[in-house]
Design a protein around this motif. Structure first.
Motif, mmCIF file in Angstrom:
data_model
loop_
_atom_site.group_PDB
_atom_site.id
_atom_site.type_symbol
_atom_site.label_atom_id
_atom_site.label_comp_id
_atom_site.label_asym_id
_atom_site.label_seq_id
_atom_site.Cartn_x
_atom_site.Cartn_y
_atom_site.Cartn_z
ATOM 1 N N GLY A 1 65.040 41.081 82.969
ATOM 2 C CA GLY A 1 64.718 42.461 82.621
ATOM 3 C C GLY A 1 65.642 43.007 81.556
ATOM 4 O O GLY A 1 66.546 42.327 81.067
ATOM 5 N N SER A 2 65.407 44.248 81.211
ATOM 6 C CA SER A 2 66.251 44.989 80.284
ATOM 7 C C SER A 2 66.947 46.077 81.096
ATOM 8 O O SER A 2 66.302 46.729 81.929
ATOM 9 C CB SER A 2 65.381 45.607 79.187
ATOM 10 N N TYR B 1 67.858 55.796 80.561
ATOM 11 C CA TYR B 1 68.185 55.243 79.254
ATOM 12 C C TYR B 1 67.812 53.768 79.189
ATOM 13 O O TYR B 1 68.090 53.013 80.119
ATOM 14 C CB TYR B 1 69.676 55.386 78.968
ATOM 15 N N PHE B 2 67.228 53.378 78.061
ATOM 16 C CA PHE B 2 66.801 52.008 77.822
ATOM 17 C C PHE B 2 67.449 51.525 76.531
ATOM 18 O O PHE B 2 67.834 52.334 75.690
ATOM 19 C CB PHE B 2 65.278 51.948 77.711
ATOM 20 N N ILE B 3 67.536 50.230 76.342
ATOM 21 C CA ILE B 3 68.146 49.687 75.123
ATOM 22 C C ILE B 3 67.282 50.099 73.929
ATOM 23 O O ILE B 3 66.071 49.830 73.897
ATOM 24 C CB ILE B 3 68.309 48.162 75.222
ATOM 25 N N CYS B 4 67.918 50.730 72.946
ATOM 26 C CA CYS B 4 67.189 51.334 71.833
ATOM 27 C C CYS B 4 66.598 50.310 70.868
ATOM 28 O O CYS B 4 65.716 50.653 70.084
ATOM 29 C CB CYS B 4 68.077 52.321 71.087
ATOM 30 N N THR B 5 67.040 49.068 70.906
ATOM 31 C CA THR B 5 66.505 48.058 69.997
ATOM 32 C C THR B 5 65.268 47.357 70.557
ATOM 33 O O THR B 5 64.717 46.476 69.912
ATOM 34 C CB THR B 5 67.583 47.011 69.659
ATOM 35 N N LEU C 1 60.593 49.393 74.241
ATOM 36 C CA LEU C 1 60.256 49.995 75.532
ATOM 37 C C LEU C 1 59.869 51.466 75.405
ATOM 38 O O LEU C 1 58.774 51.860 75.817
ATOM 39 C CB LEU C 1 61.409 49.810 76.523
ATOM 40 N N VAL C 2 60.745 52.284 74.866
ATOM 41 C CA VAL C 2 60.453 53.725 74.828
ATOM 42 C C VAL C 2 59.276 54.033 73.903
ATOM 43 O O VAL C 2 58.469 54.909 74.208
ATOM 44 C CB VAL C 2 61.718 54.543 74.481
ATOM 45 N N ALA C 3 59.130 53.290 72.817
ATOM 46 C CA ALA C 3 57.957 53.493 71.953
ATOM 47 C C ALA C 3 56.671 53.203 72.728
ATOM 48 O O ALA C 3 55.680 53.927 72.600
ATOM 49 C CB ALA C 3 58.051 52.605 70.718
ATOM 50 N N THR C 4 56.699 52.183 73.559
ATOM 51 C CA THR C 4 55.531 51.857 74.384
ATOM 52 C C THR C 4 55.298 52.934 75.432
ATOM 53 O O THR C 4 54.169 53.382 75.637
ATOM 54 C CB THR C 4 55.721 50.476 75.052
ATOM 55 N N PHE C 5 56.378 53.376 76.084
ATOM 56 C CA PHE C 5 56.249 54.446 77.081
ATOM 57 C C PHE C 5 55.642 55.693 76.444
ATOM 58 O O PHE C 5 54.779 56.350 77.026
ATOM 59 C CB PHE C 5 57.606 54.823 77.687
ATOM 60 N N ARG C 6 56.117 56.012 75.243
ATOM 61 C CA ARG C 6 55.625 57.210 74.548
ATOM 62 C C ARG C 6 54.135 57.064 74.244
ATOM 63 O O ARG C 6 53.369 58.021 74.393
ATOM 64 C CB ARG C 6 56.422 57.417 73.260
ATOM 65 N N GLU C 7 53.725 55.881 73.823
ATOM 66 C CA GLU C 7 52.314 55.634 73.533
ATOM 67 C C GLU C 7 51.451 55.824 74.791
ATOM 68 O O GLU C 7 50.374 56.399 74.739
ATOM 69 C CB GLU C 7 52.153 54.207 72.989
ATOM 70 N N CYS D 1 56.989 52.521 83.817
ATOM 71 C CA CYS D 1 58.020 52.334 82.789
ATOM 72 C C CYS D 1 59.147 51.445 83.305
ATOM 73 O O CYS D 1 59.590 50.527 82.608
ATOM 74 C CB CYS D 1 58.568 53.692 82.340
ATOM 75 N N LEU D 2 59.597 51.711 84.513
ATOM 76 C CA LEU D 2 60.659 50.886 85.089
ATOM 77 C C LEU D 2 60.202 49.439 85.252
ATOM 78 O O LEU D 2 60.955 48.509 84.961
ATOM 79 C CB LEU D 2 61.114 51.455 86.431
ATOM 80 N N SER D 3 58.961 49.245 85.689
ATOM 81 C CA SER D 3 58.483 47.866 85.874
ATOM 82 C C SER D 3 58.399 47.125 84.546
ATOM 83 O O SER D 3 58.685 45.926 84.484
ATOM 84 C CB SER D 3 57.147 47.843 86.611
ATOM 85 N N LEU D 4 58.029 47.815 83.474
ATOM 86 C CA LEU D 4 58.022 47.177 82.156
ATOM 87 C C LEU D 4 59.437 46.783 81.733
ATOM 88 O O LEU D 4 59.645 45.696 81.183
ATOM 89 C CB LEU D 4 57.378 48.088 81.114
ATOM 90 N N ALA D 5 60.412 47.641 81.993
ATOM 91 C CA ALA D 5 61.804 47.304 81.678
ATOM 92 C C ALA D 5 62.291 46.140 82.544
ATOM 93 O O ALA D 5 63.004 45.254 82.063
ATOM 94 C CB ALA D 5 62.705 48.519 81.873
ATOM 95 N N MET D 6 61.892 46.124 83.792
ATOM 96 C CA MET D 6 62.358 45.094 84.727
ATOM 97 C C MET D 6 61.770 43.720 84.417
ATOM 98 O O MET D 6 62.332 42.705 84.816
ATOM 99 C CB MET D 6 62.015 45.506 86.157
ATOM 100 N N THR D 7 60.645 43.672 83.729
ATOM 101 C CA THR D 7 59.996 42.400 83.396
ATOM 102 C C THR D 7 60.014 42.146 81.892
ATOM 103 O O THR D 7 59.281 41.292 81.387
ATOM 104 C CB THR D 7 58.543 42.396 83.915
#
Length: 134
Positions: free
Chosen positions: A55-56, A73-77, A80-86, A116-122
């Motif tokens: 995960g991230s 907070y998620f790693i900015c590089t 993830l957050v762009a996908t969450f925003r979409e 969102c958390l599950s996407l970060a975790m995988t």
């Protein structure tokens, strides 16, 4: 919860502490549901950080300069957050390319935050997919 994390949570105002404990529980429950194994719980930049193998990392915190909300907070590089925003621009509030802002005055949008958390975790297994496979 390890003693370092507990000490940080205990420094927060009660409402923020309860919200962050809830988010921590959500993370741990998702780990169980997804069968992701052990969670590494540590402090990064003085804030509680959670990650699983593959995960991230996800950090969570309350800050005195913004007392009305907590943040994830998620790693900015990563995308993830762009996908969450979409996916959730109408349901969640974002700051830049690394933060989900959760107002203390409103209930946590459980399904959206859990996704969102599950996407970060995988993340490591889905990072090559368009929109992270979402």
């Amino acid at each position: 919860m390890n003693s370092e994390i507990s000490a940080i949570f205990n420094q927060y105002p009660p409402e923020a502490r309860l919200r962050l404990e809830h988010l921590r529980s959500l993370f741990l429950n998702l780990r169980d549901e997804l069968g992701l194994g052990e969670v590494e719980e540590s402090l990064k930049w003085g804030e509680p950080s959670y990650t699983v193998k593959g995960g991230s990392p996800v950090r969570m915190a309350w800050k005195a300069k913004h007392p009305d909300h907590v943040c994830l907070y998620f790693i900015c590089t990563t995308p993830l957050v762009a996908t969450f925003r979409e996916l959730y621009r109408d349901k969640l509030t974002f700051e830049g390319n690394r933060t989900i802002v959760l107002p203390l005055s409103k209930p946590v949008p459980e399904a959206e935050v859990a996704h969102c958390l599950s996407l970060a975790m995988t993340y490591q297994s889905i990072k090559h997919l368009p929109n992270l496979g979402a």
